[in-house]
Design an enzyme around this catalytic site. Structure first.
Site, PDB file in Angstrom:
ATOM      1  CD  GLU A 162      39.367  40.439  38.850  1.00  0.00           C
ATOM      2  OE1 GLU A 162      40.479  39.921  38.696  1.00  0.00           O
ATOM      3  OE2 GLU A 162      38.910  40.764  39.976  1.00  0.00           O
ATOM      4  CE  LYS A 164      43.889  40.468  39.532  1.00  0.00           C
ATOM      5  NZ  LYS A 164      42.743  39.747  40.122  1.00  0.00           N
ATOM      6  CB  CYS A 174      40.950  42.912  41.201  1.00  0.00           C
ATOM      7  SG  CYS A 174      40.271  42.354  42.805  1.00  0.00           S
TER       8      CYS A 174
END
Length: 639
Positions: free
Chosen positions: A46, A115, A172
């Site tokens: 990330e 995300k 994540c």
């Protein structure tokens, strides 16, 4: 990418925070390494282009422009490499900033995934800088000198030449929440989930992270690539270990050493994953009109597999796990029999005890079952029925086993009865053909059935899963019983279960169990040799059981084509069997598996204890007259 395998990679570059040019070079180097290793897909951490720990620097235009230039440089430098790369980078769209994964292939951006779940707790304050990918609509943007790029959380990516190679991306925290985006992506068809991540390390978190990745891959029947940030991120308040993990259907295929940088590789079998999803109907993909697919044109290329395939797939690899598994399996078999005895009110069983492996395991299971129920072991009636092929060794071992376990034992010599039968059907005893053999097997079954009436008991079947797969059983002979305790135990596992019982035993019982294990597998239906030893060895006729169990596992459990099974067998048994031998016995297995289905269509009851069984009432339903032609043709031209 041959035979359904895709070599994938998870990479952790040694970055410098806010040095995008340096980080781009590190990323390019690792893409090139992975490409040279034959990988088709590589995932980076990330925000790896900038570093995850830039904090308020993410709001600086200088950093964002530098990151965009770095991505453009990565695209240019890897344009001739036939590999998909997933890179973490911050991207500004209008008045919002997104934490994104850029999917790059052969000089093009296939798409950008933002995300969704932005943490704002403890040490993570991403919400200070980033907007959730679901906060607004999907965008079409220009980025890194490319135009009309989809920026969306509702995207999957599919290889045109290998449709099972289809992946999605979550980032994540998206994995750690209750409703992970990967669930939707997998249902839409993604067989691989890529997770560019940055997860700080605290005591105990590594195990949790590993288990989380394993379980997500198991729940979704997918491959999961988890790429974690490591050395180079700021340690002002946290430490990052670079714990990269590649998992497939709840099994970890590869994991990096923590607190390092570098690349790990694994071969994900997307064909197997698709097969599993078709088999398990609760994981049927649905048409989700919110998810759209971006295709890419990658050639199918040979994969030099680094993945190992155990020669005995039915047997656990770890010795400690093996002992626990053996105990569990015997207990399951015994529980199945105990339940049947309780339900019927029957307190006696009859077992044909030959002194061979299968009947020994049936006795072991029966003893455990009777002990569970508190029934006298003398109610286990073992019978040895010597005839033309019986050797002193097996007959003696049968008697010793019965004595050591404290069960009832009797001998019924069937020689006269079989000879009378030969006379009745006008068969010449000197012709030792299938009639000669099967007459003995059916006479034994008749005696067992009649003794079960005499003792008000159940006849316990001794035949195993491997014999059922090959049809290596006499129809209405050893093929028939009233409860078949070994029906889902393959021959290789029968051996381990018996060895486990021997290891737990002492004295004469231990000695006789070890001798049973050392005895060649044989139905003993043909006369012994001149030394009185077993002449008829099953594996000389039908082939090695370890090969057949390998074939059985991959044919039934995953539906692999014979050509793929042959490919895996060559890798697994290299140095033990040459390719000609493997192909010969695989051809025998496939042909017998099809032609002998009629014996499996009328099996007696028996407990399922593993993932592969051939019961016609549940796990395996197949017409008895199905043609084997296509399966043999699939194997015919393999070298």
């Amino acid at each position: 990418m041959n035979y359904g395998f895709v070599k994938v990679a998870a990479a952790t570059p040694h970055i410098r925070v806010a040095d995008c040019n340096n980080n781009a070079e590190k990323i390019i180097d690792q893409i090139e390494q992975a490409y040279n290793e034959g990988a088709s897909l590589i995932t980076f951490p990330e925000l790896c282009v900038t570093g995850y720990t830039c904090s308020d620097l993410f709001l600086q235009k200088v950093l964002l422009k530098s990151a965009e230039s770095a991505v453009e440089h990565i695209i240019e430098e890897t344009a001739d490499m036939d590999i998909v790369s997933i890179i973490g980078v911050p991207i500004a769209v209008k008045q919002s900033l997104y934490n994104c994964a850029v999917v790059i292939y052969m000089g093009d951006i296939l798409g950008i995934v933002p995300k969704i779940n932005i943490p704002n707790y403890s040490e993570f304050y991403e919400l200070r800088h980033f907007t959730s990918g679901t906060a607004g609509k999907d965008y079409i943007i220009n980025y890194a000198n490319q135009t009309e790029i989809d920026l969306s959380v509702n995207m999957i990516f599919q290889c045109e030449n290998m449709p099972d190679f289809c992946f999605g991306v979550e980032i994540c925290e998206d994995l750690w929440v209750a409703d992970s985006p990967s669930s939707k992506l997998a249902k839409a068809g993604a067989t691989i989930i890529c997770n560019p991540s940055t997860s700080d390390d605290v005591i105990g978190k590594a195990d949790y992270r590993r288990n989380l990745v394993k379980m997500q891959s198991g729940k979704l029947l997918c491959g999961y690539i988890y790429a974690d940030s490591g050395i180079g991120e700021s340690t002002t308040d946290m430490v990052f270990s670079g714990q990269n993990i590649i998992s497939e259907n709840a099994s970890v295929l590869a994991e990096s050493k923590r607190f390092t940088t570098g690349i790990i590789y694994a071969d994900i079998d997307v064909e197997k994953l698709s097969s599993e999803r078709r088999r398990i109907n609760t994981c049927i993909p649905y048409d989700d009109y919110d998810v759209f697919c971006k295709s890419f044109d990658m050639d199918i290329k040979p994969v030099k597999l680094s993945r190992k395939f155990e020669q005995t797939p039915f047997v656990p690899k770890d010795k400690d796990d093996l002992s626990a598994r053996c105990e569990e399996i015997i207990t399951m078999q015994a529980t199945g029999l105990a339940t049947r005895l309780e339900h019927t009110g029957i307190k006696n069983v009859v077992i044909g005890l030959s002194g061979g492996l299968d009947s020994t395991l049936a006795l072991i299971v029966s003893v455990h079952s009777f002990d569970m129920l508190g029934i006298d072991r003398k109610n286990i009636h073992t019978v040895t029925m010597p005839c033309f092929g019986t050797t002193k060794r097996t007959k003696s071992n049968a008697e010793k086993l019965a004595e050591a376990y404290g069960v009832s034992f009797e001998e019924v010599n069937i020689t006269k009865a079989v000879r009378q039968h030969f006379a009745d059907i006008r068969h010449d005893e000197s012709v030792t053909d299938i009639t000669y053999e099967n007459s003995q097997a059916r006479e034994r079954t008749q005696i067992l059935m009649d003794l079960s009436n005499k003792y008000s008991g159940l006849v316990i079947g001794t035949g195993d899963l491997s014999e059922l797969a090959l049809g290596w059983a006499t129809y209405n002979g050893d093929h028939m019983s009233m409860y078949a305790v070994n029906v889902s135990i393959p021959k290789t596992l029968v051996r381990y279960l018996t060895a486990y019982e021997a290891e737990k035993s002492e004295g004469e019982l231990k000695n006789v169990l070890l001798d049973v294990l050392d005895t060649p597998v044989s139905p003993e239906l043909l006369p012994p040799d001149e030394n009185g030893d077993i002449a008829q060895k099953t594996e000389d006729v039908v082939g090695p059981y370890e090969l057949h169990d390998f074939f059985l596992y991959y044919l039934v459990r995953f539906g692999f084509a014979p050509s793929k099974i042959y490919y895996l067998a060559k890798l697994s048994f290299e140095g033990k069997y040459d390719n000609t031998v493997i192909k010969k016995w695989l051809t025998v297995f496939v042909r017998r598996f099809f032609t002998q289905q009629f014996k499996r269509s009328c099996l007696p009851d028996g407990p399922k204890v593993g993932s592969v069984t051939l019961s016609p009432r549940g796990d395996w339903r197949m017409p008895s007259d199905a043609s084997v032609k296509m399966w043999l043709s699939d194997l015919e031209n393999e070298q």
